[in-house]
Write a protein that holds these residues in place. Structure first.
Motif, mmCIF file in Angstrom:
data_model
loop_
_atom_site.group_PDB
_atom_site.id
_atom_site.type_symbol
_atom_site.label_atom_id
_atom_site.label_comp_id
_atom_site.label_asym_id
_atom_site.label_seq_id
_atom_site.Cartn_x
_atom_site.Cartn_y
_atom_site.Cartn_z
ATOM 1 N N GLY A 20 -62.858 -25.016 45.969
ATOM 2 C CA GLY A 20 -62.320 -26.238 46.320
ATOM 3 C C GLY A 20 -61.890 -25.919 47.717
ATOM 4 N N GLY A 32 -64.541 -26.502 50.144
ATOM 5 C CA GLY A 32 -65.024 -28.006 50.246
ATOM 6 C C GLY A 32 -64.116 -28.606 51.331
ATOM 7 N N THR A 83 -62.972 -37.592 53.024
ATOM 8 C CA THR A 83 -63.481 -36.303 52.536
ATOM 9 C C THR A 83 -62.606 -35.413 52.221
ATOM 10 O OG1 THR A 83 -64.224 -35.761 54.871
ATOM 11 C CG2 THR A 83 -66.035 -36.683 53.311
ATOM 12 N N ILE A 137 -60.657 -36.339 49.042
ATOM 13 C CA ILE A 137 -61.496 -35.825 47.972
ATOM 14 C C ILE A 137 -61.304 -34.286 47.645
ATOM 15 C CG2 ILE A 137 -63.869 -35.614 46.937
ATOM 16 C CD1 ILE A 137 -64.492 -38.457 48.439
ATOM 17 N N ALA A 138 -61.369 -33.665 48.765
ATOM 18 C CA ALA A 138 -61.297 -32.152 48.573
ATOM 19 C C ALA A 138 -60.032 -31.738 48.122
ATOM 20 C CB ALA A 138 -61.757 -31.298 50.101
ATOM 21 N N TYR A 186 -57.868 -33.365 46.468
ATOM 22 C CA TYR A 186 -57.783 -33.737 44.985
ATOM 23 C C TYR A 186 -58.572 -32.766 44.208
ATOM 24 C CZ TYR A 186 -58.405 -36.391 40.618
ATOM 25 O OH TYR A 186 -58.239 -36.901 39.194
ATOM 26 N N ARG A 187 -59.706 -32.379 44.554
ATOM 27 C CA ARG A 187 -60.402 -31.308 43.759
ATOM 28 C C ARG A 187 -59.621 -29.907 43.730
ATOM 29 N NH1 ARG A 187 -66.251 -30.389 46.075
ATOM 30 N NH2 ARG A 187 -66.249 -29.264 44.523
ATOM 31 N N LYS A 205 -56.893 -30.653 41.269
ATOM 32 C CA LYS A 205 -57.492 -30.495 39.481
ATOM 33 C C LYS A 205 -57.652 -29.033 39.370
ATOM 34 C CE LYS A 205 -57.818 -34.341 37.644
ATOM 35 N NZ LYS A 205 -56.691 -34.530 36.619
ATOM 36 N N ALA A 206 -58.296 -28.385 40.336
ATOM 37 C CA ALA A 206 -58.791 -26.998 40.229
ATOM 38 C C ALA A 206 -57.359 -26.282 39.677
ATOM 39 C CB ALA A 206 -59.522 -26.335 40.795
#
Length: 165
Positions: A97, A100, A144, A147-148, A150-151, A154-155
């Motif tokens: 992540g 990302g 972007t 989104i990164a 958020y990822r 979540k991870a």
């Protein structure tokens, strides 16, 4: 070989009588008088230069100052450094992540490059498309990076659930 054109005398002043002897001034006053003399000499040289030569060196009124350029360039260098550090963190921890997030920072770097390019060419009207492109890249970069982030969130949540018994 063609003869050289005659030299022109720009200004001539009759010699002045020597000033009366005084004790030397303190160091700070001596430095200030040296600075004033240097500024006067520079002004005299600039006044003696031909107007076309000075016009060739003049920048337009909308040119960025040296400190403003320093801020622009250092901001781009800082952003590239942050991207490299985020990528390195992702490699060292094995968390994809973060890599990302580094990729999500690329559009914002493109927007910064658009701004610097536009300013380099004195905000030319023919390059107005760079202003629109910078705005679009800023919006895309913000999305972007969101989104990164958020990822990564979540991870992190998933890895913390695995650690709970």
């Amino acid at each position: 070989m063609a003869p050289l054109p005659p030299l022109r005398l720009v200004a001539a002043a009759p010699p002045s009588p020597p000033p009366p002897r005084r004790p030397p001034p303190p160091s700070a006053a001596r430095l200030a008088s040296g600075v004033a003399f240097g500024a006067a000499a520079a002004a005299a040289v600039a006044a003696a230069a031909s107007p076309p030569a000075l016009a060739a060196l003049a920048e337009p009124a909308n040119a960025l100052s040296l400190p403003t350029w320093a801020v622009h360039v250092s901001s781009v260098v800082e952003w590239v450094t942050a991207m490299a550090l985020v990528w390195d963190y992702g490699e060292r921890t094995g968390l994809k992540g973060w890599k990302g997030l580094s990729w999500g920072m690329v559009p914002l770097l493109g927007g910064a490059m658009c701004a610097c390019t536009w300013h380099f060419f004195y905000n030319s009207e023919s390059l107005e498309v760079l202003v629109a492109l910078q705005g679009a890249l800023t919006v895309i970069g913000n999305i972007t990076m969101c989104i990164a982030a958020y990822r990564i969130f979540k991870a992190t949540q998933q890895s913390s659930k695995k650690l709970q018994w």
